[in-house]
Design a protein around this motif. Structure first.
Motif, PDB file in Angstrom:
ATOM      1  N   ALA A  80      12.254   3.081   5.454  1.00  0.00           N
ATOM      2  CA  ALA A  80      10.916   3.684   5.510  1.00  0.00           C
ATOM      3  C   ALA A  80       9.842   2.621   5.330  1.00  0.00           C
ATOM      4  CB  ALA A  80      10.790   4.759   4.432  1.00  0.00           C
ATOM      5  N   LEU A  81      10.073   1.695   4.395  1.00  0.00           N
ATOM      6  CA  LEU A  81       9.098   0.622   4.166  1.00  0.00           C
ATOM      7  C   LEU A  81       8.965  -0.270   5.395  1.00  0.00           C
ATOM      8  CD1 LEU A  81      10.047  -0.336   0.493  1.00  0.00           C
ATOM      9  CD2 LEU A  81       7.947   0.801   1.245  1.00  0.00           C
ATOM     10  N   HIS A 122       0.273   5.606   1.910  1.00  0.00           N
ATOM     11  CA  HIS A 122       1.628   5.982   2.315  1.00  0.00           C
ATOM     12  C   HIS A 122       2.475   6.255   1.073  1.00  0.00           C
ATOM     13  CE1 HIS A 122       0.791   4.718   6.425  1.00  0.00           C
ATOM     14  NE2 HIS A 122       0.381   3.541   5.967  1.00  0.00           N
ATOM     15  N   VAL A 123       3.350   7.251   1.182  1.00  0.00           N
ATOM     16  CA  VAL A 123       4.251   7.597   0.079  1.00  0.00           C
ATOM     17  C   VAL A 123       5.657   7.765   0.634  1.00  0.00           C
ATOM     18  CG1 VAL A 123       4.808   9.282  -1.715  1.00  0.00           C
ATOM     19  CG2 VAL A 123       2.417   8.736  -1.220  1.00  0.00           C
ATOM     20  N   VAL A 124       6.616   7.149  -0.038  1.00  0.00           N
ATOM     21  CA  VAL A 124       8.031   7.323   0.307  1.00  0.00           C
ATOM     22  C   VAL A 124       8.704   8.046  -0.855  1.00  0.00           C
ATOM     23  CG1 VAL A 124      10.223   6.176   0.801  1.00  0.00           C
ATOM     24  CG2 VAL A 124       8.086   5.242   1.735  1.00  0.00           C
ATOM     25  N   GLY A 130      -2.262   8.295   6.524  1.00  0.00           N
ATOM     26  CA  GLY A 130      -0.984   7.790   6.043  1.00  0.00           C
ATOM     27  C   GLY A 130       0.168   8.721   6.363  1.00  0.00           C
ATOM     28  N   HIS A 131       1.301   8.442   5.732  1.00  0.00           N
ATOM     29  CA  HIS A 131       2.504   9.241   5.952  1.00  0.00           C
ATOM     30  C   HIS A 131       3.198   9.508   4.627  1.00  0.00           C
ATOM     31  CE1 HIS A 131       2.608   8.889  10.371  1.00  0.00           C
ATOM     32  NE2 HIS A 131       2.137   7.667  10.178  1.00  0.00           N
ATOM     33  N   ASP A 162       0.831  -1.207   0.000  1.00  0.00           N
ATOM     34  CA  ASP A 162       0.000   0.000   0.000  1.00  0.00           C
ATOM     35  C   ASP A 162       0.864   1.256   0.000  1.00  0.00           C
ATOM     36  OD1 ASP A 162      -2.406   1.445   0.044  1.00  0.00           O
ATOM     37  OD2 ASP A 162      -2.305   1.684   2.222  1.00  0.00           O
ATOM     38  N   VAL A 163       2.113   1.098  -0.403  1.00  0.00           N
ATOM     39  CA  VAL A 163       3.052   2.214  -0.353  1.00  0.00           C
ATOM     40  C   VAL A 163       3.534   2.548  -1.763  1.00  0.00           C
ATOM     41  CG1 VAL A 163       5.202   3.081   0.638  1.00  0.00           C
ATOM     42  CG2 VAL A 163       3.823   1.419   1.914  1.00  0.00           C
ATOM     43  N   ALA A 164       3.502   3.825  -2.097  1.00  0.00           N
ATOM     44  CA  ALA A 164       4.102   4.292  -3.347  1.00  0.00           C
ATOM     45  C   ALA A 164       5.509   4.780  -3.043  1.00  0.00           C
ATOM     46  CB  ALA A 164       3.276   5.419  -3.951  1.00  0.00           C
ATOM     47  N   VAL A 165       6.484   4.247  -3.760  1.00  0.00           N
ATOM     48  CA  VAL A 165       7.863   4.718  -3.634  1.00  0.00           C
ATOM     49  C   VAL A 165       8.165   5.563  -4.866  1.00  0.00           C
ATOM     50  CG1 VAL A 165      10.289   4.096  -3.419  1.00  0.00           C
ATOM     51  CG2 VAL A 165       8.537   2.681  -2.322  1.00  0.00           C
ATOM     52  N   VAL A 166       8.400   6.843  -4.640  1.00  0.00           N
ATOM     53  CA  VAL A 166       8.675   7.775  -5.726  1.00  0.00           C
ATOM     54  C   VAL A 166      10.178   8.016  -5.776  1.00  0.00           C
ATOM     55  CG1 VAL A 166       8.228  10.060  -6.680  1.00  0.00           C
ATOM     56  CG2 VAL A 166       6.426   8.867  -5.411  1.00  0.00           C
ATOM     57  N   ASP A 167      10.812   7.526  -6.830  1.00  0.00           N
ATOM     58  CA  ASP A 167      12.253   7.710  -7.008  1.00  0.00           C
ATOM     59  C   ASP A 167      12.491   8.979  -7.823  1.00  0.00           C
ATOM     60  OD1 ASP A 167      13.303   5.201  -5.815  1.00  0.00           O
ATOM     61  OD2 ASP A 167      12.142   4.273  -7.415  1.00  0.00           O
ATOM     62  N   LEU A 168      13.244   9.905  -7.258  1.00  0.00           N
ATOM     63  CA  LEU A 168      13.522  11.174  -7.926  1.00  0.00           C
ATOM     64  C   LEU A 168      15.013  11.326  -8.157  1.00  0.00           C
ATOM     65  CD1 LEU A 168      11.228  13.518  -5.781  1.00  0.00           C
ATOM     66  CD2 LEU A 168      10.692  12.490  -7.998  1.00  0.00           C
ATOM     67  N   SER A 169      15.363  12.059  -9.201  1.00  0.00           N
ATOM     68  CA  SER A 169      16.766  12.395  -9.430  1.00  0.00           C
ATOM     69  C   SER A 169      16.847  13.773 -10.063  1.00  0.00           C
ATOM     70  CB  SER A 169      17.448  11.356 -10.333  1.00  0.00           C
ATOM     71  OG  SER A 169      16.899  11.381 -11.632  1.00  0.00           O
ATOM     72  N   GLY A 170      18.004  14.411  -9.885  1.00  0.00           N
ATOM     73  CA  GLY A 170      18.201  15.751 -10.433  1.00  0.00           C
ATOM     74  C   GLY A 170      17.924  16.822  -9.402  1.00  0.00           C
TER      75      GLY A 170
END
Length: 200
Positions: free
Chosen positions: A191-192, A127-129, A158-159, A96-104
């Motif tokens: 975090a997960l 939940h979002v990481v 959520g968090h 139930d967790v979205a992991v958003v990978d960012l770069s830049g």
């Protein structure tokens, strides 16, 4: 929120770190005898940097400012600069967790794309990481997006967690008094684990 603070005092406030707004180059722990760390012009100019005289940028390193010779040695500034990291964003699901990978760099130039990605993640998941391992710079626009997303996640029980922020990003969060707002972890896996354990 104001502009991005890119001249940051070290933890003991005995020195100042300068971060270039253009390329992300970090000039760490330069000597400081300033009574007011927010007024940093003497340190900036001494090292060949240009920009705002205040801690709130923009600040540019000699290379990005077009200064070829070092004002201290008179020679060419041969300090290696990190290669720019292109802006990218991807979202994956872990339960139930979205992991958003960012770069830049997370700044005004990519604010619309960042807002869309983070808003969608909060809409689809409780939940979002946000994985910041490959993020070099962050400005007040991106921080505002994260704060609004945090409120959305909180309204759903959520968090919104921040994972693997650089020391620079942690310093920005501290300066903007936002560090207590987000659960912060050394990596997305931590975090997960915290979320899986019921966010104790």
């Amino acid at each position: 929120m104001g502009g991005l603070v890119t001249a940051l005092p070290t933890r003991d406030r005995s020195a100042i770190d300068l971060i270039c707004d253009s390329c992300g180059y970090l000039l760490p722990a330069i000597s400081s005898r300033l009574r007011d760390w927010e007024v940093v012009w003497t340190l900036i100019s001494r090292h060949g940097w240009t920009g705002s005289p205040m801690a709130i940028g923009p600040h540019r390193c000699p290379q990005c400012a077009g200064v070829v010779k070092s004002p201290i040695t008179g020679g060419t500034d041969a300090t290696p600069r990190p290669a720019p990291i292109p802006w990218r964003a991807s979202t994956r699901t872990e339960g139930d967790v979205a992991v958003v990978d960012l770069s830049g760099n997370l700044d005004l130039l990519i604010a619309d794309q960042l807002r869309e990605v983070v808003t969608q993640a909060c809409k689809d998941h409780r939940h979002v990481v946000i994985d910041l391992a490959n993020v070099r710079l962050i400005d007040s626009t991106a921080l505002g997006i994260f704060v609004r997303a945090h409120r959305t996640a909180k309204s759903k029980g959520g968090h919104l967690c921040l994972a693997a922020p650089s020391q620079f990003i942690v310093s920005v969060l501290q300066t903007m008094r936002l560090q207590p707002v987000f659960p912060i972890f050394a990596g997305h896996e931590h975090a997960l684990d915290w979320i899986t354990a019921g966010c104790p």
